[in-house]
Design a protein around this motif. Structure first.
Motif, PDB file in Angstrom:
ATOM      1  N   ALA A 111       1.037  -1.302   0.133  1.00  0.00           N
ATOM      2  CA  ALA A 111       0.042  -0.082  -0.040  1.00  0.00           C
ATOM      3  C   ALA A 111       1.043   1.199   0.064  1.00  0.00           C
ATOM      4  O   ALA A 111       1.867   1.307   0.647  1.00  0.00           O
ATOM      5  CB  ALA A 111      -1.023   0.021   1.077  1.00  0.00           C
ATOM      6  N   TYR A 112       0.415   2.258  -0.604  1.00  0.00           N
ATOM      7  CA  TYR A 112       1.216   3.506  -0.899  1.00  0.00           C
ATOM      8  C   TYR A 112       0.136   4.563  -0.758  1.00  0.00           C
ATOM      9  O   TYR A 112      -0.688   4.577  -1.380  1.00  0.00           O
ATOM     10  CB  TYR A 112       2.071   3.572  -2.349  1.00  0.00           C
ATOM     11  CG  TYR A 112       2.782   2.724  -2.507  1.00  0.00           C
ATOM     12  CD1 TYR A 112       4.135   2.721  -1.895  1.00  0.00           C
ATOM     13  CD2 TYR A 112       2.409   1.325  -3.262  1.00  0.00           C
ATOM     14  CE1 TYR A 112       5.200   1.669  -2.341  1.00  0.00           C
ATOM     15  CE2 TYR A 112       3.423   0.414  -3.379  1.00  0.00           C
ATOM     16  CZ  TYR A 112       4.980   0.443  -2.977  1.00  0.00           C
ATOM     17  OH  TYR A 112       5.776  -0.376  -3.155  1.00  0.00           O
ATOM     18  N   MET A 113       0.533   5.679   0.111  1.00  0.00           N
ATOM     19  CA  MET A 113      -0.304   6.770   0.313  1.00  0.00           C
ATOM     20  C   MET A 113       0.305   7.887  -0.230  1.00  0.00           C
ATOM     21  O   MET A 113       1.573   8.273  -0.121  1.00  0.00           O
ATOM     22  CB  MET A 113      -0.310   7.007   2.053  1.00  0.00           C
ATOM     23  CG  MET A 113      -1.225   7.969   2.218  1.00  0.00           C
ATOM     24  SD  MET A 113      -2.805   7.444   2.236  1.00  0.00           S
ATOM     25  CE  MET A 113      -3.786   8.803   2.911  1.00  0.00           C
ATOM     26  N   TYR A 114      -0.502   8.606  -1.067  1.00  0.00           N
ATOM     27  CA  TYR A 114      -0.120   9.757  -1.610  1.00  0.00           C
ATOM     28  C   TYR A 114      -0.796  10.779  -1.216  1.00  0.00           C
ATOM     29  O   TYR A 114      -2.091  11.036  -0.832  1.00  0.00           O
ATOM     30  CB  TYR A 114      -0.675   9.780  -3.071  1.00  0.00           C
ATOM     31  CG  TYR A 114       0.060   8.442  -3.878  1.00  0.00           C
ATOM     32  CD1 TYR A 114       1.321   8.687  -4.646  1.00  0.00           C
ATOM     33  CD2 TYR A 114      -0.485   7.305  -3.876  1.00  0.00           C
ATOM     34  CE1 TYR A 114       1.951   7.727  -5.308  1.00  0.00           C
ATOM     35  CE2 TYR A 114       0.273   6.354  -4.473  1.00  0.00           C
ATOM     36  CZ  TYR A 114       1.393   6.471  -5.161  1.00  0.00           C
ATOM     37  OH  TYR A 114       2.193   5.579  -5.908  1.00  0.00           O
ATOM     38  N   ILE A 115      -0.288  12.245  -0.495  1.00  0.00           N
ATOM     39  CA  ILE A 115      -0.736  13.232  -0.237  1.00  0.00           C
ATOM     40  C   ILE A 115      -0.022  14.579  -0.765  1.00  0.00           C
ATOM     41  O   ILE A 115       1.023  14.294  -1.419  1.00  0.00           O
ATOM     42  CB  ILE A 115      -0.788  13.407   1.354  1.00  0.00           C
ATOM     43  CG1 ILE A 115       0.795  13.352   1.866  1.00  0.00           C
ATOM     44  CG2 ILE A 115      -1.466  12.219   2.033  1.00  0.00           C
ATOM     45  CD1 ILE A 115       0.907  13.689   3.398  1.00  0.00           C
ATOM     46  N   ASP A 116      -0.582  15.340  -0.754  1.00  0.00           N
ATOM     47  CA  ASP A 116       0.059  16.748  -0.884  1.00  0.00           C
ATOM     48  C   ASP A 116      -0.157  17.750  -0.062  1.00  0.00           C
ATOM     49  O   ASP A 116      -0.761  17.530   0.995  1.00  0.00           O
ATOM     50  CB  ASP A 116      -0.094  17.368  -2.567  1.00  0.00           C
ATOM     51  CG  ASP A 116      -1.777  17.857  -2.685  1.00  0.00           C
ATOM     52  OD1 ASP A 116      -2.335  17.953  -1.576  1.00  0.00           O
ATOM     53  OD2 ASP A 116      -2.338  17.796  -3.662  1.00  0.00           O
ATOM     54  N   THR A 117       0.299  18.919  -0.102  1.00  0.00           N
ATOM     55  CA  THR A 117       0.169  20.130   1.039  1.00  0.00           C
ATOM     56  C   THR A 117      -1.122  20.810   1.022  1.00  0.00           C
ATOM     57  O   THR A 117      -1.374  21.580   1.743  1.00  0.00           O
ATOM     58  CB  THR A 117       1.573  20.643   1.064  1.00  0.00           C
ATOM     59  OG1 THR A 117       1.572  21.502  -0.225  1.00  0.00           O
ATOM     60  CG2 THR A 117       2.658  20.021   1.190  1.00  0.00           C
ATOM     61  N   ASN A 118      -1.705  20.628  -0.067  1.00  0.00           N
ATOM     62  CA  ASN A 118      -3.105  21.144  -0.002  1.00  0.00           C
ATOM     63  C   ASN A 118      -4.205  20.872   1.057  1.00  0.00           C
ATOM     64  O   ASN A 118      -4.218  19.522   1.640  1.00  0.00           O
ATOM     65  CB  ASN A 118      -3.768  20.583  -1.401  1.00  0.00           C
ATOM     66  CG  ASN A 118      -5.345  21.247  -1.712  1.00  0.00           C
ATOM     67  OD1 ASN A 118      -6.030  21.417  -0.794  1.00  0.00           O
ATOM     68  ND2 ASN A 118      -5.490  21.468  -3.011  1.00  0.00           N
ATOM     69  N   VAL A 119      -4.627  21.496   1.727  1.00  0.00           N
ATOM     70  CA  VAL A 119      -5.433  21.575   3.150  1.00  0.00           C
ATOM     71  C   VAL A 119      -6.549  20.424   2.764  1.00  0.00           C
ATOM     72  O   VAL A 119      -6.881  19.999   3.593  1.00  0.00           O
ATOM     73  CB  VAL A 119      -5.988  23.076   3.602  1.00  0.00           C
ATOM     74  CG1 VAL A 119      -6.898  22.720   4.643  1.00  0.00           C
ATOM     75  CG2 VAL A 119      -4.922  24.031   3.869  1.00  0.00           C
ATOM     76  N   LEU A 120      -7.060  20.702   1.486  1.00  0.00           N
ATOM     77  CA  LEU A 120      -8.311  19.861   1.323  1.00  0.00           C
ATOM     78  C   LEU A 120      -8.033  18.245   1.155  1.00  0.00           C
ATOM     79  O   LEU A 120      -8.299  17.464   1.647  1.00  0.00           O
ATOM     80  CB  LEU A 120      -9.072  20.161   0.167  1.00  0.00           C
ATOM     81  CG  LEU A 120     -10.148  19.105  -0.464  1.00  0.00           C
ATOM     82  CD1 LEU A 120     -11.156  19.185   0.504  1.00  0.00           C
ATOM     83  CD2 LEU A 120     -10.712  19.618  -1.768  1.00  0.00           C
ATOM     84  N   SER A 121      -6.482  18.085   0.689  1.00  0.00           N
ATOM     85  CA  SER A 121      -5.955  16.875   0.577  1.00  0.00           C
ATOM     86  C   SER A 121      -5.950  16.281   1.817  1.00  0.00           C
ATOM     87  O   SER A 121      -6.016  15.062   2.180  1.00  0.00           O
ATOM     88  CB  SER A 121      -4.946  16.885  -0.436  1.00  0.00           C
ATOM     89  OG  SER A 121      -4.318  15.584  -0.308  1.00  0.00           O
TER      90      SER A 121
END
Length: 129
Positions: A111-121
């Motif tokens: 499993a890989y988790m993808y996030i960005d610094t966007n508040v909604l994300s």
């Protein structure tokens, strides 16, 4: 068959498709399951089939599009006499907790988790973690 879960509330379809293409170039058979809430891959993967759900092939990669749950996909595969275990890899793109629940029957090996610094994300990804 190895199942790879790609989780996170970000647009990662380009990365999923590139990963699938890389595995395909290594002579591995790949099924990509679109478990995004908006069914994004239907807008990206060209197909003449306009059914609510279907499996189509693009660049020698199979894409399962429009399925609302793993049981729906399983029923479709049985109906078409397709054995999911014949795929070397199954990549599943999930972006929210609801779709995770509907596809958790498909046991994920990695499993890989993808996030960005966007508040909604960040806020939406809290549901998945």
């Amino acid at each position: 068959m190895q199942v790879i879960g790609m989780y996170g509330y970000v647009d990662k379809y380009d990365f999923v498709i590139a990963t699938a293409r890389t595995l395909n170039i290594m002579n591995k058979s790949v099924l990509v399951i679109d478990a995004t809430a908006d069914k994004k891959y239907k807008y990206i993967i060209p197909s003449i089939d306009k059914s609510d759900y279907y499996i189509t092939q693009y660049c020698d990669i199979d894409f399962a599009l429009g399925f609302d749950s793993y049981s729906d996909l399983e029923n479709y595969l049985k109906e078409k006499n397709i054995d999911i275990n014949l795929y070397s890899y199954v990549l599943i793109d999930v972006e929210n907790a609801d779709m995770y629940t509907k596809f958790k029957e498909l046991n994920v090996d990695k499993a890989y988790m993808y996030i960005d610094t966007n508040v909604l994300s960040v806020a939406k990804n809290e549901e998945l973690v």
